[in-house]
Design a protein around this motif. Structure first.
Motif, PDB file in Angstrom:
ATOM      1  N   HIS A 164      -2.730  19.201   6.221  1.00 60.93           N
ATOM      2  CA  HIS A 164      -3.940  18.881   6.979  1.00 60.93           C
ATOM      3  C   HIS A 164      -4.986  19.981   6.906  1.00 60.93           C
ATOM      4  CE1 HIS A 164      -2.123  15.315   8.777  1.00 60.93           C
ATOM      5  NE2 HIS A 164      -1.017  16.036   8.918  1.00 60.93           N
ATOM      6  N   ASP A 223       0.850  -1.185   0.000  1.00 60.24           N
ATOM      7  CA  ASP A 223       0.000   0.000   0.000  1.00 60.24           C
ATOM      8  C   ASP A 223       0.890   1.241   0.000  1.00 60.24           C
ATOM      9  OD1 ASP A 223      -1.929   1.945   0.321  1.00 60.24           O
ATOM     10  OD2 ASP A 223      -3.071   0.813   1.797  1.00 60.24           O
ATOM     11  N   GLU A 253      -0.284   4.399  -0.320  1.00 64.75           N
ATOM     12  CA  GLU A 253      -1.077   5.598  -0.046  1.00 64.75           C
ATOM     13  C   GLU A 253      -0.250   6.572   0.792  1.00 64.75           C
ATOM     14  OE1 GLU A 253      -4.696   7.781  -0.420  1.00 64.75           O
ATOM     15  OE2 GLU A 253      -3.918   5.984  -1.411  1.00 64.75           O
ATOM     16  N   PRO A 254      -0.020   7.784   0.279  1.00 63.15           N
ATOM     17  CA  PRO A 254       0.848   8.715   1.019  1.00 63.15           C
ATOM     18  C   PRO A 254       0.147   9.270   2.266  1.00 63.15           C
ATOM     19  CG  PRO A 254      -0.034   9.780  -0.927  1.00 63.15           C
ATOM     20  CD  PRO A 254      -0.478   8.359  -1.000  1.00 63.15           C
ATOM     21  N   VAL A 255       0.968   9.642   3.214  1.00 64.71           N
ATOM     22  CA  VAL A 255       0.460  10.285   4.434  1.00 64.71           C
ATOM     23  C   VAL A 255       0.217  11.749   4.137  1.00 64.71           C
ATOM     24  CG1 VAL A 255       0.939  10.816   6.846  1.00 64.71           C
ATOM     25  CG2 VAL A 255       1.700   8.640   5.869  1.00 64.71           C
ATOM     26  N   ALA A 256      -0.954  12.250   4.513  1.00 69.57           N
ATOM     27  CA  ALA A 256      -1.307  13.644   4.224  1.00 69.57           C
ATOM     28  C   ALA A 256      -0.456  14.572   5.082  1.00 69.57           C
ATOM     29  CB  ALA A 256      -2.779  13.878   4.503  1.00 69.57           C
ATOM     30  N   THR A 257       0.259  15.460   4.430  1.00 67.07           N
ATOM     31  CA  THR A 257       1.056  16.467   5.131  1.00 67.07           C
ATOM     32  C   THR A 257       0.354  17.805   5.188  1.00 67.07           C
ATOM     33  OG1 THR A 257       2.192  16.990   3.062  1.00 67.07           O
ATOM     34  CG2 THR A 257       3.196  15.343   4.493  1.00 67.07           C
ATOM     35  N   HIS A 310       2.916  11.610  -4.257  1.00 67.38           N
ATOM     36  CA  HIS A 310       3.880  10.525  -4.092  1.00 67.38           C
ATOM     37  C   HIS A 310       4.552  10.280  -5.440  1.00 67.38           C
ATOM     38  CE1 HIS A 310       5.712   6.913  -2.386  1.00 67.38           C
ATOM     39  NE2 HIS A 310       5.370   6.270  -3.498  1.00 67.38           N
ATOM     40  N   GLU A 367     -10.396  17.956   1.175  1.00 63.97           N
ATOM     41  CA  GLU A 367      -9.483  17.103   1.926  1.00 63.97           C
ATOM     42  C   GLU A 367      -8.048  17.487   1.597  1.00 63.97           C
ATOM     43  OE1 GLU A 367     -10.476  12.908   1.998  1.00 63.97           O
ATOM     44  OE2 GLU A 367     -12.414  13.363   1.071  1.00 63.97           O
ATOM     45  N   LEU A 393      -2.553  15.078  -1.686  1.00 66.20           N
ATOM     46  CA  LEU A 393      -1.710  13.893  -1.601  1.00 66.20           C
ATOM     47  C   LEU A 393      -0.728  13.908  -2.757  1.00 66.20           C
ATOM     48  CD1 LEU A 393      -4.490  11.230  -0.837  1.00 66.20           C
ATOM     49  CD2 LEU A 393      -3.075  12.473   0.806  1.00 66.20           C
TER      50      LEU A 393
END
Length: 517
Positions: A404, A396, A398-402, A448, A443, A446
């Motif tokens: 916010h 997986d 899926e990048p971590v949201a930086t 990557h 939201e 994202l």
């Protein structure tokens, strides 16, 4: 004896006419076929009143008259058929000649013929042309049994045409080839044997029991006669191959929407900007809000506006990807994404609806066509999935949201301080009534960037496929098994694997896979 001689003379005259030997030689041969010639061959004395020294000149037309009487029409037809026709023609109804006792000396062996055939003193030399002439090979006719008597056929009167009908000749039988019987088992279309891989079983669903809804579409969405261009097909399929990558993409209505007659809320866009090694491929996937009227329009608008923005900046974006300038790429793509969501909010205000409903989750892939560049860039907003298949196992990505916090719209008089790399200069994000109350995107943004190795498969998907991949291990194992082949699947096999169902997952599905050569 006179009848036998007449018959023999008729046959000799017919063969001379057939082989073109009429003339001087023919006259001599004809004379030998009369009564005198017959008597000379049989060794009998000449008849009374016939001079012993009579030669061929003494034999006139009266000597060949009996031959004409026996030359009937059916005899000629049968003779021609025996000569030029297939084997057996003309001999069906002709009885074989029955030799008489008086005829036996004539049919003796050639060795004993020489003394008997000597000419009488002072007479002409015997005619040896007919016996010495080679007779062409003819097939033996079908003769009746020896004990069966030959039927008597009366000869027609002189000067009268025979009226006996000629039996029609039977054509030769023709052998028709018989086709081989059909095989008991179907012929395999693929190679089979000890070294061939077994065919993969057909799998339509994963789990102990099938899902509640039917596998095939049941109802069509309602159509507006004034807006037929807004109709969305049930399934969309796309594919391409550039450099070292192979692209497969499919979008399909979910089981619930197929049953209820709802439109597909997933939108798919594939576009190529530029040409050659400098070309840039964009794949965008958007999903509208559930249970919202016009959600499919919002998804389509999101894909169209981000595609237009990327297309105008494709040259600079391709250079940044090849140079691996990830910071500039993230800042520039985030600005393009914010601009696209600002247009969505403005469109909602034009329609008179709440902007938080006229929106969509947007996920994109940027793929350079340069075979020397294996950097794949993902960016977007909202739920979905990004996975990598390597050595038969899923990862997986899926990048971590930086980011916010949602970006706030810029005032009308304020422009971007520094446009991102490759981004066109121009006015800021859309503004107007209500823009200060609603964020530009719902939201976090994202981003990557991944490097593809040979044999890898990168999967970008909407929520309808990401949820069963994360929640159903058997479903994930099935997709990994089907997509870990040495060669990328074709369009139809790719769609068949992507639409395998799992109970409890009936949403729209969109899958974009990229295989590295």
């Amino acid at each position: 004896m006179s009848e036998q001689g007449a018959r023999r003379g008729q046959e000799d005259a017919w063969w001379r006419q057939l082989y073109g030997e009429d003339g001087a030689g023919g006259g001599a041969g004809a004379g030998g076929g009369g009564a005198a010639g017959d008597a000379a061959r049989s060794g009998a004395a000449p008849a009374a009143g016939t001079p012993s020294g009579a030669g061929p000149a003494d034999v006139g037309p009266t000597d060949v008259g009996p031959a004409d009487a026996a030359d009937t029409l059916d005899e000629r037809v049968a003779s021609v058929l025996r000569t030029v026709g297939p084997p057996g023609w003309g001999d069906r109804d002709r009885p074989p000649p029955q030799p008489s006792p008086a005829d036996a000396p004539d049919r003796a062996a050639p060795a004993g013929d020489a003394p008997d055939r000597a000419a009488p003193p002072g007479g002409p030399a015997p005619d040896r042309a007919a016996p010495d002439r080679p007779v062409p090979d003819r097939p033996a006719p079908d003769r009746p049994a020896p004990d069966q008597p030959a039927p008597d056929r009366p000869a027609p009167p002189r000067g009268e045409t025979p009226t006996v009908p000629v039996s029609p000749a039977e054509p030769p039988t023709r052998r028709v080839p018989v086709p081989p019987p059909p095989p008991s088992e179907p012929i395999p279309l693929k190679a089979s044997g000890p070294g061939a891989p077994p065919p993969a079983p057909v799998v339509t669903y994963i789990g102990d029991r099938p899902p509640t809804y039917e596998a095939e579409p049941a109802a069509l969405p309602a159509a507006d006669p004034a807006a037929l261009d807004e109709l969305v097909p049930d399934t969309a399929l796309e594919g391409a191959q550039y450099g070292s990558l192979t692209l497969r993409a499919a979008s399909q209505r979910g089981d619930s929407a197929r049953y209820r007659g709802e439109v597909r809320r997933d939108a798919l866009l594939t576009a190529r900007f530029g040409a050659g090694r400098h070309a840039l491929i964009l794949v965008a996937v958007a999903t509208g809000r559930p249970a919202v009227e016009g959600a499919h329009r919002a998804a389509r608008d999101a894909c169209g506006w981000i595609g237009s923005a990327v297309g105008r900046s494709c040259t600079q974006l391709a250079e940044d990807i090849r140079a691996d300038r990830r910071g500039d790429l993230k800042a520039g793509l985030q600005r393009l994404t914010d601009r696209s969501y600002g247009k969505l909010r403005a469109r909602a205000l034009e329609r008179g609806g709440p902007p938080e409903q006229y929106t969509a989750a947007l996920r994109c892939l940027l793929l350079p066509a340069d075979p020397d560049c294996r950097t794949r860039v993902f960016f977007g907003v909202g739920a979905g999935g990004l996975f990598r298949l390597r050595d038969g196992a899923w990862t997986d990505l899926e990048p971590v949201a930086t980011d916010h916090g949602a970006s706030a719209p810029l005032p009308a008089t304020e422009a971007p301080a520094r446009p991102g790399p490759g981004l066109p200069h121009g006015p800021g994000l859309p503004h107007g009534p209500g823009t200060a109350e609603y964020p530009v995107r719902p939201e976090p943004f994202l981003f990557h960037a991944a490097f593809g190795r040979p044999g890898d498969a990168l999967l970008l998907c909407s929520t309808g496929l990401a949820e069963p991949l994360r929640q159903e291990p058997a479903f994930a194992a099935h997709l990994a098994d089907r997509w870990s082949t040495p060669e990328p699947p074709g369009l139809v096999p790719f769609l068949a694997t992507a639409q395998v169902r799992a109970k409890g997952h009936a949403k729209d599905r969109t899958a974009v896979a990229v295989w590295e050569a």
